[in-house]
Design an enzyme around this catalytic site. Structure first.
Site, short mmCIF file in Angstrom:
data_model
loop_
_atom_site.label_atom_id
_atom_site.label_comp_id
_atom_site.label_asym_id
_atom_site.label_seq_id
_atom_site.Cartn_x
_atom_site.Cartn_y
_atom_site.Cartn_z
N ALA A 147 33.37 18.88 38.07
CA ALA A 147 32.36 19.57 37.29
C ALA A 147 32.97 20.32 36.12
O ALA A 147 34.03 20.95 36.24
CB ALA A 147 31.60 20.54 38.19
N ARG A 149 -2.23 8.17 3.94
CA ARG A 149 -2.70 8.88 5.13
C ARG A 149 -1.56 9.20 6.11
O ARG A 149 -1.71 10.06 6.97
CB ARG A 149 -3.78 8.06 5.84
N ARG A 174 24.75 7.95 25.75
CA ARG A 174 24.66 7.64 24.33
C ARG A 174 25.31 6.30 24.03
O ARG A 174 25.92 5.68 24.91
CB ARG A 174 25.31 8.79 23.54
N TYR A 219 37.53 14.89 19.60
CA TYR A 219 37.37 15.00 18.15
C TYR A 219 38.18 16.17 17.63
O TYR A 219 38.06 17.30 18.13
CB TYR A 219 35.88 15.20 17.83
N GLY A 221 0.81 -1.22 0.00
CA GLY A 221 0.00 0.00 0.00
C GLY A 221 0.84 1.27 0.00
O GLY A 221 1.99 1.27 0.46
N THR A 269 -6.15 -7.18 -2.32
CA THR A 269 -5.39 -8.07 -1.43
C THR A 269 -5.18 -9.47 -2.03
O THR A 269 -4.14 -10.09 -1.82
CB THR A 269 -6.10 -8.18 -0.08
#
Length: 455
Positions: A369, A20, A322, A376, A16, A83
């Site tokens: 802290a 929608r 992550r 990187y 299909g 179908t």
């Protein structure tokens, strides 16, 4: 093998256009709990050990080919003529196959393995039905096709809503579209299906009516959970499916010994693994690939993906873990700390405002802290290694690749670009200049200028 050594083939209809959804992404690839809905369905089917899997594709078939790889054959339906026509496209992929065929829908992702097994078992019952249909009784039958059946489950007739009379529409037993058929019968029956109906399409349900007219029995079994056959055709229905999935997963978590302080605010992924005596505070989100051991506390507003938390760990609030984040036993990550591809050793702590990327932190180390591992350089990622019991002072920048030795101390505000030996103190700061009275003279001069300008 699924029943009395009879092999099984799965045919999934996914041709299909999904208009929608209003999306460039194929409908069946939209995720629920971080997993494409098609993969939810195939995972359930996999528990029946199918010998072959065929996905019927049309619009967006390139996306399906990429997503499926070698897990299923792709059969193309072009144009889409209903179908029944869709299932016919699997004939070449099932050439030489002799067994049972289970027909599923890619946008109906939550069919349970036990329901699939029940359909196959009914296909092998003593009365040997030609077709087994999965029926359901929704609260609102709406425009579903109807299954007109006898009390013993034998089907008298099936009819699409648009072709049904008012009397037939009064029947509350609806057709889910899912069927089980022996391969020896399937394509013979499909070859006899016509398109003399209001839509001009070849309906799959007509194989039931054809078999019945030929004097063969067909049967319906009814799911006790109408939600499992709910189709997803819009963003709204996708959100509803997500909500149903999350509600059940939260209930399961609590039943297995997890405390959810505000269950409705916690979102799990499809593969989230949780131990016992885990406490999860409000507004926590799990992405895929998270494993949490026993006795872990996850404070509010934390986000986890691809992370492993060993027992006794505490994170958050406002922590972000992550992919590749590993927290060893008893370690702690506090508020506004982010980790990626980093291991925090046993009992180590990073309590505030810190980024740890491509790093290995030894047991008992303390990360002050505002510490950042500068991993990187614009082209490549580099690794930072921090030894056991090392103390990293606040607002330090560790420029990778760099190694901080065991028991070493990095003084607050340092930018470390070279290795630090075991037990060493590294202090990297600019010299402080003191100019007595300079600020007072500056303020006096500026105030005078302002008066002259405004005057």
């Amino acid at each position: 093998m699924t029943f009395a050594s009879s092999p099984l083939a799965i045919v999934v209809l996914a041709a299909g256009k999904g208009t929608r959804m209003k999306s460039d992404l194929h409908k069946v690839l939209h995720p629920i709990a971080g997993r494409p809905m098609l993969d939810h369905l195939l995972a359930s089917a996999r528990e029946l050990a199918p010998e072959r899997q065929v996905v019927i594709a049309g619009h967006g078939r390139e996306q399906l080919e990429k997503a499926l790889g070698t897990r299923a054959a792709i059969a193309v339906q072009e144009p889409q003529l209903g179908t029944g026509h869709a299932v016919q496209q699997a004939q070449a992929a099932l050439a030489g196959f002799d067994g049972d065929v289970l027909i599923l829908y890619g946008d109906v992702p939550f069919v349970r393995p036990e329901t699939m097994r029940a359909m196959i078992a009914r296909l092998h019952a003593e009365d040997a039905p030609a077709v087994v249909v999965l029926g359901f009784e929704p609260a609102e039958p709406l425009q579903y096709g109807r299954v007109l059946a006898h009390d013993d489950g034998r089907i008298a007739m099936m009819v699409e809503y648009k072709d049904a009379t008012e009397e037939q529409r009064a029947c509350r037993l609806c057709n889910s579209g899912l069927m089980a058929v022996k391969s020896a019968d399937l394509f013979d029956l499909l070859a006899k299906v016509g398109n003399e109906n209001s839509q001009g399409e070849y309906y799959l349900v007509d194989i039931v009516n054809i078999a019945t007219l030929e004097g063969r029995a067909c049967a319906v079994i009814v799911t006790d959970d109408p939600d499992e056959v709910g189709g997803i055709n819009s963003r709204g229905e996708l959100a509803e499916a997500e909500a149903r999935w999350q509600h059940r997963r939260r209930a399961l978590a609590m039943a297995e010994g997890v405390t959810l302080v505000a269950p409705e605010t916690v979102y799990f992924a499809w593969d989230t693994q949780l131990g016992r005596d885990v406490t999860i505070e409000p507004n926590v989100v799990f992405g895929p690939g998270v494993t949490v051991a026993d006795d872990v506390t996850i404070h509010a507003f934390s986000h986890l993906e691809g992370a492993t938390l060993e027992s006794g760990v505490a994170i958050g609030p406002f922590a972000r873990l992550r992919p590749g984040a590993v927290l060893k036993r008893g370690s702690k990550v506090g508020n506004f700390v982010e980790m990626k591809q980093a291991v925090l050793g046993e009992g180590a702590k990073a309590n505030h405002l810190t980024y740890l990327g491509n790093a290995e932190i030894g047991a008992g180390a303390n990360i002050g802290a505002g510490t950042i591992t500068c991993n990187y350089d614009g082209y490549f990622k580099h690794r930072t290694v921090i030894g056991e019991r090392a103390f990293i002072g606040s607002n330090s920048a560790l420029v990778a690749p760099v190694r901080i030795g065991a028991d070493a101390i990095v003084a607050a505000g340092s930018a470390v670009t070279r290795d630090v030996a075991d037990g060493e103190l590294r202090l990297v700061r600019g010299e402080q200049l003191v100019k007595p009275g300079w600020a007072d003279r500056f303020h006096d001069a500026m105030k005078k200028k302002k008066v002259e300008k405004d005057g």
